[in-house]
Design a protein around this motif. Sequence first.
Motif, short mmCIF file in Angstrom:
data_model
loop_
_atom_site.label_atom_id
_atom_site.label_comp_id
_atom_site.label_asym_id
_atom_site.label_seq_id
_atom_site.Cartn_x
_atom_site.Cartn_y
_atom_site.Cartn_z
N SER A 104 -126.57 1.95 35.91
CA SER A 104 -126.02 3.30 35.98
C SER A 104 -125.17 3.52 37.15
CB SER A 104 -127.14 4.24 36.14
OG SER A 104 -126.69 5.68 36.20
N LEU A 105 -125.44 2.73 38.26
CA LEU A 105 -124.62 2.82 39.45
C LEU A 105 -123.36 2.03 39.21
CD1 LEU A 105 -124.45 3.58 42.35
CD2 LEU A 105 -125.46 1.35 43.23
N LEU A 106 -123.49 0.95 38.68
CA LEU A 106 -122.19 0.11 38.68
C LEU A 106 -121.25 1.08 37.39
CD1 LEU A 106 -123.58 -3.42 38.07
CD2 LEU A 106 -121.93 -2.48 39.66
N SER A 107 -121.82 1.57 36.37
CA SER A 107 -120.91 2.41 35.56
C SER A 107 -120.41 3.56 36.11
CB SER A 107 -122.02 2.83 34.40
OG SER A 107 -121.29 3.74 33.24
N SER A 108 -121.31 4.26 37.00
CA SER A 108 -120.49 5.38 38.04
C SER A 108 -119.23 4.91 38.81
CB SER A 108 -121.69 5.77 39.06
OG SER A 108 -122.62 6.29 38.08
N GLY A 109 -119.57 3.55 39.43
CA GLY A 109 -118.48 3.06 40.06
C GLY A 109 -117.10 2.54 39.30
N PHE A 110 -117.48 2.09 38.10
CA PHE A 110 -116.11 1.85 37.18
C PHE A 110 -115.59 3.15 36.76
CE2 PHE A 110 -117.81 -2.37 37.49
CZ PHE A 110 -117.39 -3.22 36.43
N THR A 111 -116.24 4.07 36.18
CA THR A 111 -115.63 5.29 35.85
C THR A 111 -114.88 6.01 36.96
OG1 THR A 111 -117.84 6.55 36.13
CG2 THR A 111 -117.13 5.83 33.88
N CYS A 112 -115.56 5.97 38.12
CA CYS A 112 -114.92 6.59 39.52
C CYS A 112 -113.53 5.96 39.68
CB CYS A 112 -116.02 6.58 40.53
SG CYS A 112 -115.00 7.41 42.10
N THR A 113 -113.44 4.58 39.51
CA THR A 113 -112.30 3.78 39.88
C THR A 113 -111.15 3.94 38.98
OG1 THR A 113 -113.83 1.74 40.75
CG2 THR A 113 -111.43 1.33 40.22
N ASN A 114 -111.69 4.14 37.81
CA ASN A 114 -110.62 4.35 36.61
C ASN A 114 -110.15 5.86 36.61
OD1 ASN A 114 -110.30 2.43 34.43
ND2 ASN A 114 -112.20 2.17 35.16
N THR A 115 -111.00 6.74 37.36
CA THR A 115 -110.49 8.16 37.35
C THR A 115 -109.33 8.13 38.58
OG1 THR A 115 -112.71 8.99 37.04
CG2 THR A 115 -111.32 10.51 38.34
N VAL A 116 -109.31 7.31 39.47
CA VAL A 116 -108.36 7.54 40.58
C VAL A 116 -107.28 6.35 40.58
CG1 VAL A 116 -109.87 8.84 42.12
CG2 VAL A 116 -109.78 6.19 42.06
N SER A 117 -107.29 5.38 39.71
CA SER A 117 -106.41 4.27 39.66
C SER A 117 -106.34 3.78 38.34
CB SER A 117 -106.99 3.24 40.69
OG SER A 117 -108.10 2.65 40.53
N ASN A 118 -105.60 2.62 38.06
CA ASN A 118 -105.34 1.87 36.66
C ASN A 118 -105.66 0.42 37.27
OD1 ASN A 118 -104.55 4.07 35.14
ND2 ASN A 118 -102.54 3.92 36.28
N PRO A 119 -107.05 0.10 36.94
CA PRO A 119 -107.52 -1.31 37.34
C PRO A 119 -106.76 -2.54 36.42
CG PRO A 119 -109.31 0.04 37.14
CD PRO A 119 -108.10 0.74 36.41
N TYR A 120 -106.39 -3.62 37.10
CA TYR A 120 -105.62 -4.66 36.23
C TYR A 120 -106.43 -5.28 35.53
CZ TYR A 120 -101.58 -3.42 39.44
OH TYR A 120 -100.54 -3.28 39.87
N GLN A 121 -107.74 -5.65 36.04
CA GLN A 121 -108.60 -6.49 35.28
C GLN A 121 -109.11 -5.56 33.83
OE1 GLN A 121 -108.96 -5.90 38.40
NE2 GLN A 121 -108.76 -7.96 39.37
N THR A 122 -109.13 -6.10 32.83
CA THR A 122 -109.59 -5.58 31.56
C THR A 122 -111.27 -4.98 31.62
OG1 THR A 122 -108.24 -7.11 30.25
CG2 THR A 122 -109.94 -5.80 29.03
N PHE A 123 -112.02 -5.84 32.26
CA PHE A 123 -113.42 -5.47 32.31
C PHE A 123 -113.68 -4.31 33.42
CE2 PHE A 123 -117.85 -6.16 33.69
CZ PHE A 123 -118.41 -6.17 32.53
N LEU A 124 -112.77 -3.84 34.00
CA LEU A 124 -113.03 -2.89 34.87
C LEU A 124 -112.43 -1.32 34.31
CD1 LEU A 124 -111.79 -4.03 38.27
CD2 LEU A 124 -114.09 -3.91 37.66
N GLY A 125 -112.09 -1.67 33.07
CA GLY A 125 -111.62 -0.48 32.49
C GLY A 125 -112.88 0.02 31.41
N PRO A 126 -112.48 0.51 30.15
CA PRO A 126 -113.46 0.94 29.14
C PRO A 126 -114.59 -0.10 28.68
CG PRO A 126 -111.32 1.70 28.29
CD PRO A 126 -111.14 0.43 29.71
N ILE A 127 -114.19 -1.49 28.64
CA ILE A 127 -115.22 -2.45 28.39
C ILE A 127 -116.24 -2.50 29.27
CG2 ILE A 127 -115.38 -4.92 27.95
CD1 ILE A 127 -112.52 -5.17 26.95
#
Length: 227
Positions: A104-127
């Motif tokens: 849950s903590l990692l999922s929160s981190g991923f969603t927060c990252t995508n809220t403020v930026s556009n990650p280059y790595q595919t895994f950091l996005g919706p996947i």
Amino acid sequence: MPSRTKTAMFGSAFFTCLCSFVVICVALATQHWMSSEVRFLGTNTSTTVSLTYGLFSGTCAQSIDAGLQLSRKTFTVADNLSNTTAKSMITAIIVVLVLSLLSSLLSSGFTCTNTVSNPYQTFLGPIGVYTWNSLCGIFTLIAMILFPVSIEESSLSVKLAQGCFAFLQTHEKSEHTYGYSYWIMLLIIFLNIASITIIYFYDHARYSKKKEQERPIENAPKDVILF
């Protein structure tokens, strides 16, 4: 910078992930997983032990049919369990919930990252969001299955009652009521489903828009003149 739509969708998913994290913490910290009435037969009378406990601690009180009721006392679950199987089950539930907490903590981190930026790595996005929310939901479901198994198969409440009052011997019957600390795990699963659903709708809309922009040239209007 992400678009307003992406910020709104991932921001909503971040909120549900954060709520899931908080609820897991509440489930681990509170001691209202189970309330049990365990009845034991004695030589001349019978004794009932009332238990309310969680994964780490609980309270117990003894009452005798003659009308005498002893004071309630607090106990530690691990210390009251001499049975290896029951103790192993509780340990397994704690480990699974800790894994759920980390997911849950990692999922929160991923969603927060995508809220403020556009990650280059595919895994950091919706996947990545799909993966960690799915794992969180699966771990929580496993914990919800293991706890009733420990109650019924390992006689957890009986073992805890005997740990509180060592002279108790012959077990007659038990009555169990699952508390809010157990049932709120359903909320964790629903929150994870909500997070996945939000990101799925965003991802699907983005994919549809991308396909629309990549239409073949033969589908263009007939009045378009090519030079």
